[in-house]
Design an enzyme around this catalytic site. Structure first.
Site, short mmCIF file in Angstrom:
data_model
loop_
_atom_site.label_atom_id
_atom_site.label_comp_id
_atom_site.label_asym_id
_atom_site.label_seq_id
_atom_site.Cartn_x
_atom_site.Cartn_y
_atom_site.Cartn_z
N GLY A 159 13.46 39.42 -0.75
CA GLY A 159 11.89 39.54 -0.52
C GLY A 159 12.16 41.07 -1.70
O GLY A 159 13.12 40.89 -3.00
N TYR A 164 2.46 46.79 12.78
CA TYR A 164 3.66 47.57 11.80
C TYR A 164 2.09 48.68 11.51
O TYR A 164 2.84 49.44 10.60
CB TYR A 164 2.87 46.74 11.45
N ILE A 168 20.65 49.52 -0.09
CA ILE A 168 18.97 48.91 -0.21
C ILE A 168 19.18 48.43 1.44
O ILE A 168 19.95 47.49 1.25
CB ILE A 168 19.11 48.69 -1.36
N THR A 169 18.64 49.21 2.73
CA THR A 169 18.71 47.84 3.28
C THR A 169 17.60 46.75 2.90
O THR A 169 16.41 47.21 2.16
CB THR A 169 18.03 49.25 4.68
N GLY A 170 17.40 45.88 3.98
CA GLY A 170 16.96 44.35 3.61
C GLY A 170 16.42 44.04 2.11
O GLY A 170 15.61 43.93 1.59
N1 LIG Z 1 5.46 42.19 1.39
C1 LIG Z 1 4.58 43.10 1.15
O1 LIG Z 1 3.57 42.94 0.30
C2 LIG Z 1 4.67 44.48 1.05
C3 LIG Z 1 3.18 44.79 1.35
C4 LIG Z 1 3.49 46.35 1.86
C5 LIG Z 1 4.91 47.24 2.01
N2 LIG Z 1 5.61 46.66 2.34
C6 LIG Z 1 7.23 46.79 3.17
O2 LIG Z 1 8.14 46.23 1.57
C7 LIG Z 1 9.41 45.97 2.77
C8 LIG Z 1 10.20 45.02 2.19
O3 LIG Z 1 9.07 44.18 2.72
P1 LIG Z 1 9.55 42.28 1.91
O4 LIG Z 1 8.14 41.77 1.95
O5 LIG Z 1 10.64 42.72 0.42
O6 LIG Z 1 10.31 41.45 3.04
P2 LIG Z 1 11.20 40.22 3.41
O7 LIG Z 1 10.88 39.26 2.54
O8 LIG Z 1 10.55 39.60 4.96
O9 LIG Z 1 12.39 40.96 3.64
C9 LIG Z 1 12.61 41.92 4.54
C10 LIG Z 1 14.29 42.49 4.98
O10 LIG Z 1 14.80 43.54 6.18
C11 LIG Z 1 15.63 42.86 6.44
N3 LIG Z 1 15.02 42.37 7.82
C12 LIG Z 1 14.55 42.39 8.28
N4 LIG Z 1 14.26 42.17 9.53
C13 LIG Z 1 15.97 43.26 9.90
C14 LIG Z 1 16.90 43.36 11.36
N5 LIG Z 1 16.25 42.75 12.34
N6 LIG Z 1 17.73 43.31 11.02
C15 LIG Z 1 18.54 43.47 9.24
N7 LIG Z 1 17.43 43.82 8.00
C16 LIG Z 1 16.36 42.94 8.82
C17 LIG Z 1 15.96 40.82 6.19
O11 LIG Z 1 17.02 40.81 6.18
P3 LIG Z 1 17.66 38.82 6.62
O12 LIG Z 1 16.19 38.83 6.60
O13 LIG Z 1 18.64 38.57 6.64
O14 LIG Z 1 17.94 39.39 7.79
C18 LIG Z 1 14.81 41.19 4.35
O15 LIG Z 1 15.98 41.81 3.93
C19 LIG Z 1 9.06 46.26 4.26
O16 LIG Z 1 9.53 47.26 4.81
C20 LIG Z 1 7.59 45.81 3.93
O17 LIG Z 1 7.08 46.91 5.69
C21 LIG Z 1 5.70 45.24 1.45
#
Ligand SMILES: NC(=O)c1ccc[n+]([C@@H]2O[C@H](COP(=O)([O-])OP(=O)(O)OC[C@H]3O[C@@H](n4cnc5c(N)ncnc54)[C@H](OP(=O)(O)O)[C@@H]3O)[C@@H](O)[C@H]2O)c1
Length: 277
Positions: free
Chosen positions: A14, A164, A8-10
């Site tokens: 979150g 985005y 699982i990347t990231g």
């Molecule tokens: N939040 C929402 O409501 C929502 C809605 C629709 C879709 N999404 C999608 O869901 C996914 C997860 O979102 P989230 O809200 O859980 O985000 P988040 O809490 O901000 O977490 C983002 C994750 O991605 C990693 N990441 C970011 N930049 C990176 C890089 N340059 N290299 C490696 N890892 C990187 C971070 O790791 P580090 O911090 O360790 O670098 C972290 O583990 C995303 O693809 C987002 O577009 C989210």
């Protein structure tokens, strides 16, 4: 999930973190990924406490060299990969409102949210194919905007929301495209909008009040990753757990081909012999 290996990347933060912990509890071997070592350690420890097995891989997805190194180490360390979840991402305002470039000079949101997952998936395809039945899940979004192929890197005019949303549609286009390529291989590819405005770092950075929990988003991602209902189904887009239509550009074959050719060129994959089936 015993004997299953899941990347699982990231998953240091979150919704990805939530998915990793849940899959660990269910007995999968979890490959945790991100950049933040301290938070990664916590996720690995939490999975360990629940009796699961996890390993951390650090890689910065804003560098294609890092993505290549990451894929190589995963393929070296593991004899199988049953599920790949491309979840890592940055939001509309991560790093500020101005246009930013990746280590390779590409628009940052396109690079991290889409191109890195494109390269990682393609490099791990031999392992996924040999582990079939295997699944790829691309965590996209309902926020989608068509790609303007005359200005993919948004050099002429930049807007964080456009950056985005086009990166998220690119993930959907990749899903449809790869599913066609992998038909009959036993590897399925699907994508989704997990939930709207979950309480995560990216949503906080955007200054938006959350309207969903990470548990809701994780539940939708897990549905695509493990549900028996999804067996053999591929190339689909889901809004949470509901199959639906994505932006029209995802179903435009010429646009998908253009994106594929561009992505192969940007990642240097067009120079490599195709991976053996
Ligand atoms: N939040 C929402 O409501 C929502 C809605 C629709 C879709 N999404 C999608 O869901 C996914 C997860 O979102 P989230 O809200 O859980 O985000 P988040 O809490 O901000 O977490 C983002 C994750 O991605 C990693 N990441 C970011 N930049 C990176 C890089 N340059 N290299 C490696 N890892 C990187 C971070 O790791 P580090 O911090 O360790 O670098 C972290 O583990 C995303 O693809 C987002 O577009 C989210």
């Amino acid at each position: 999930m015993r004997d299953k290996t899941v990347l699982i990347t990231g998953s240091t933060d979150g919704v990805g973190r939530e998915v990793a912990i849940e899959l660990g509890k269910r007995g999968a071997k979890v490959l945790v990924h991100g950049r933040d070592t301290a938070r990664a350690r916590e996720v690995v420890a939490e999975i360990g406490r629940s009796g699961g097995l996890a390993e951390f891989y650090a890689a910065d997805l804003s560098s294609l060299a890092d993505v290549r190194g990451f894929a190589a180490v995963v393929a070296d360390d593991h004899a199988r990969l049953d599920i790949l979840i491309n979840n890592a991402g940055i939001g509309t305002r991560t790093g500020g409102p101005q246009r930013r470039a990746s280590a390779d000079g590409h628009e940052l949101r396109f690079a991290v949210n889409y191109l890195a997952g494109f390269l990682l998936t393609r490099l791990l395809l031999p392992l996924l194919r040999s582990s079939a039945p295997a699944r790829v899940v691309n965590v996209a979004s309902a926020g989608q905007a068509p790609i303007d192929f005359d200005d993919v890197m948004l050099a002429r005019s930049y807007d964080g929301a456009q950056a985005y949303m086009q990166s998220k549609l690119a993930q959907v286009m990749f899903t449809v495209d790869l599913a066609q390529e992998l038909a009959g291989s036993g590897v399925t590819v699907n994508c989704l909008h997990p939930a709207t405005y979950m309480a995560t770092t990216m949503v906080r950075e955007a200054g938006v009040s959350p309207t969903s929990t990470v548990e809701e988003g994780a539940d939708a991602i897990l549905n695509l990753a493990v549900s028996p209902d999804l067996e053999g189904r591929s190339g689909l887009y889901f809004n949470r757990k509901q199959q639906t239509r994505a932006n029209a550009q995802a179903y435009d074959q010429a646009a998908r081909q253009r994106l594929r050719e561009l992505s192969l060129r940007l990642t240097g994959l067009h120079l490599e012999p195709p991976a053996r089936p």
